[in-house]
Design a protein around this motif. Sequence first.
Motif, short mmCIF file in Angstrom:
data_model
loop_
_atom_site.label_atom_id
_atom_site.label_comp_id
_atom_site.label_asym_id
_atom_site.label_seq_id
_atom_site.Cartn_x
_atom_site.Cartn_y
_atom_site.Cartn_z
N GLY A 97 -9.68 -30.33 18.77
CA GLY A 97 -10.28 -31.07 17.71
C GLY A 97 -11.21 -32.12 18.14
O GLY A 97 -11.65 -33.16 17.39
N ILE A 98 -11.73 -32.28 19.23
CA ILE A 98 -12.97 -32.90 19.69
C ILE A 98 -14.22 -32.38 19.63
O ILE A 98 -14.55 -31.56 20.43
N LEU A 102 -18.32 -36.84 18.84
CA LEU A 102 -18.06 -37.89 19.76
C LEU A 102 -17.75 -39.17 18.91
O LEU A 102 -18.44 -39.36 18.07
N TYR A 103 -16.77 -39.78 19.29
CA TYR A 103 -16.62 -41.38 18.59
C TYR A 103 -17.85 -42.18 18.93
O TYR A 103 -18.41 -41.98 20.20
N GLN A 150 -18.01 -43.41 22.57
CA GLN A 150 -18.27 -42.64 23.38
C GLN A 150 -19.74 -42.02 23.40
O GLN A 150 -20.22 -41.86 24.47
N PRO A 158 -11.59 -50.88 21.62
CA PRO A 158 -10.27 -51.24 21.21
C PRO A 158 -9.37 -49.98 21.71
O PRO A 158 -9.72 -49.13 21.61
N SER A 212 -9.24 -45.99 20.86
CA SER A 212 -10.53 -45.51 20.46
C SER A 212 -11.18 -44.44 21.26
O SER A 212 -12.51 -44.35 21.25
N GLY A 213 -10.32 -43.69 22.05
CA GLY A 213 -11.02 -42.70 22.90
C GLY A 213 -11.58 -43.00 24.25
O GLY A 213 -12.46 -42.47 24.53
N LYS A 214 -11.07 -44.05 25.09
CA LYS A 214 -11.66 -44.31 26.23
C LYS A 214 -11.05 -43.36 27.34
O LYS A 214 -11.92 -42.98 28.24
N ASN A 259 0.51 -43.95 24.75
CA ASN A 259 -0.05 -43.59 23.69
C ASN A 259 1.02 -43.07 22.39
O ASN A 259 1.35 -41.90 22.31
N ARG A 319 -2.06 -50.36 18.35
CA ARG A 319 -1.10 -49.21 18.50
C ARG A 319 -0.98 -48.77 16.89
O ARG A 319 -0.14 -47.91 16.50
P1 ADP Z 1 -7.54 -45.15 24.46
O1 ADP Z 1 -7.66 -44.58 25.92
O2 ADP Z 1 -8.86 -45.78 23.95
O3 ADP Z 1 -6.22 -45.98 24.05
P2 ADP Z 1 -7.17 -42.57 23.85
O4 ADP Z 1 -8.21 -41.92 24.96
O5 ADP Z 1 -5.66 -42.43 24.18
O6 ADP Z 1 -7.41 -43.91 23.44
O7 ADP Z 1 -7.72 -41.44 22.49
C1 ADP Z 1 -6.78 -41.77 21.40
C2 ADP Z 1 -6.66 -40.27 20.80
O8 ADP Z 1 -7.80 -40.10 20.10
C3 ADP Z 1 -6.24 -39.20 21.66
O9 ADP Z 1 -5.43 -38.50 21.07
C4 ADP Z 1 -7.52 -38.46 21.76
O10 ADP Z 1 -7.22 -36.93 21.88
C5 ADP Z 1 -8.32 -38.80 20.47
N1 ADP Z 1 -9.73 -38.55 20.58
C6 ADP Z 1 -10.45 -39.31 21.48
N2 ADP Z 1 -11.80 -38.95 21.26
C7 ADP Z 1 -11.78 -38.03 20.15
C8 ADP Z 1 -13.01 -37.64 19.33
N3 ADP Z 1 -14.38 -37.87 19.74
N4 ADP Z 1 -12.80 -36.83 18.28
C9 ADP Z 1 -11.42 -36.81 17.89
N5 ADP Z 1 -10.24 -37.35 18.57
C10 ADP Z 1 -10.47 -37.95 19.57
#
Ligand code: ADP
Length: 753
Positions: free
Chosen positions: A26-27, A30-31, A34, A53, A56-58, A351, A386
């Motif tokens: 589902g990615i 990119l956010y 990213q 934050p 947010s996809g780190k 998470n 969260r």
């Molecule tokens: P962080 O490390 O910033 O706390 P995560 O990396 O765990 O956050 O990401 C949170 C969620 O977002 C995960 O479930 C991840 O799969 C999802 N995610 C990350 N990047 C994307 C994207 N570009 N599109 C859709 N979902 C994403």
Amino acid sequence: MVGVSVEIADIDGLPEGVAEHFREQGIEELYPPQGEAVEAGISEGESVVASVPTASGKTLIAELAMLTSVARGGKALYIVPLRALASEKKAEFEEFEQYGVDVGVSTGNYDSDGDWLASKDIVVATSEKVDSLVRNGAQWVDDLTCVVADEVHLVDDSHRGPTLEVTLAKLRKLNDQLQTVALSATVGNADEIADWLDATLVDSTWRPIDLQKGVLYGQALHLDDGSKKQISRGNEKATAALVEDTLTDEGSSLVFVNSRRNAEAAAKRLADVTRDYLDPEERDRLREIAAEIRDASDTQTSDDLADAVAKGAAFHHAGLASDHRSLVEDAFRERLVKVISATPTLAAGVNTPSRRVIVRDWRRYDGDVGGMAPLDVLEVHQMFGRAGRPGLDPYGEAVLIANSHDELDELFDRYVWADPEPVRSKLAAEPALRTHILATVASGFADSEDELVSFLERTLYATQTDETGRLETVTDNVLEYLERNEFLEREADGGLRATGLGHRVSQLYVDPMSAAEIIHGLRAADDRPTALGLYHLVARTPDMYELYLRSGDREEYTELAYEREPEFLGSMPSEFDDNAFEDWLSALKTARLLEDWASELDEDDITERYGVGPGDIRGKVETAEWLLNAAERLAGELDLEFGAAIREARKRVEYGVRDELLDLAGVRNVGRKRARRLYEVGIESRADLREADKSVVLGALRGRRKTAESILENVGRKDPDLEGVEADGDATAEATTATGSDDGGQQSLGDFE
Ligand code: ADP
């Protein structure tokens, strides 16, 4: 750069198949943060600090850096902030093994070089572990091309921050081309971290889901957009009312409180709210999970957790066994558990998003201040982060609770509107420098005072301080201490050389002050030390995390101290020297816990007697094992006697048994309770077990055929097969009298391997 849209398919240099894999997850697009990281060259070996934050996809930013680096023939290291997160991250990265990327996690002892990691493409480890690998001369560390530091804002932590800071400096010194990726929560001075690491800064407040923040006062939830929402509450407490309000909208809540005890109490109360919102199927599933929780450990904590989970609520804190933790997290993600009350560890890296986050306690006991202190803004914002599950919730909501109108205003100012505090290096403290200076010299990063100071200049501390000379002064004090304790020699021309003992201490990964205390204690002993004496010796080192004295403890342990005085190694401080005496008694409390454990006292009784969780016992036991191992090696290095006594004390604490069970308890699958049962029916050693009547063995193991067979196999019995054998009833009766009826063989402590 905001607004750049990057597709995962646009990224060059990923291993074959990975882009497709991300798309299946589902990615696709990119956010924005990213995208900015890609613009900054994350997939081309450039160093990046991402201050973004929570949730947010780190992780994806890190993965893009590591995977492209590996595809170019390199090797990546991912540094996790907590040991508990290492296996979780490893499992995440193992998804890439199907594309030819090998992943390894480095846990275990601090004194090995982890050579087997040489063949891995991605290694996951804590900063302490990486530090120790460097000290032990792990060759593969030189091959690293990419390092990721997760939660880099923790360099601000006075206990663990300096290790992360020095480790990054060492890795960068080993390879000045090293790609450094640092992931951070949003902090005020991410630019300073980027400067320090010569990295491009990606600084963003973007979130994948809207976040509303607010404060509840009375029945009114005041939100940061100026609106108000009514939360109806009859006689209900604020937290219960908020949880119920979320439930009526089919959402789940996370409640953050300030202590383990409060987390447990809150879960118990909130279970009375959630139980009315379960359908029959959920009730059945929860009952099953509750049974699994009970199976994982035989303690009160485990029972309390199971009781709450059966009703749809749970608690979460660092005292939980790891099996418990993952059962609770999974059930929450599956929306079976509707609320978790947690200490802040859950906000740190796990998470577990939730519709609503409730920060119930914004003050916490702080040992350094000796009273309640407000939480950092950074910490509260991480809890806020969260809130909201992207794609599932319409938005996330983070709520604080005020008890007066003034507090309502205060909470808005302090947390809702406030920016997080800047990250400050904690390296210039003596305990941190003591350890790191010795290690820096011993592992060849500096062989003169000048070189040492120039190495230290590569740290965040050096880039942040204006105070000229402070680093030199502390460094000088530390060098003097290390020289006095014979860990290091200073030559007239400023040259520095670690002694054999110093090398040993550095490799053992103990604080030099712990080593000095241990050596001093062992030298003071005339007779063979007792287990309690040795446990106390290691418990009073700075490497053992202290148990606090509760009211009444002072009297109890003072009495014990006089009663068992001859057993202690080195002299007892005077009762009039308040601080020293109090520390000494805290160590005695820890030593006594270890002695109880090594005398086969039930885990349950220990948790009750000391007011700790099963995870805490495990923590103490592991630390004691490690320090006793260090003590044994130090004794060897210095030709001191008592190696055998130390080894025995260590084994007893490792297995949790009296000395007569040491032989049996070491057999795989036996453990403390089963060893006792076997012993009680006359099977006293491995040799006995290999020869014993099978029906007696089966009887002692209470008819558990599979267990008995695997034990016989592990002990090397030629014919372990138990087909047709009947359990001896007398043996069962005797075994049960000896150890009680529960069946926690190797299971005790839940997560003991
Ligand atoms: P962080 O490390 O910033 O706390 P995560 O990396 O765990 O956050 O990401 C949170 C969620 O977002 C995960 O479930 C991840 O799969 C999802 N995610 C990350 N990047 C994307 C994207 N570009 N599109 C859709 N979902 C994403």
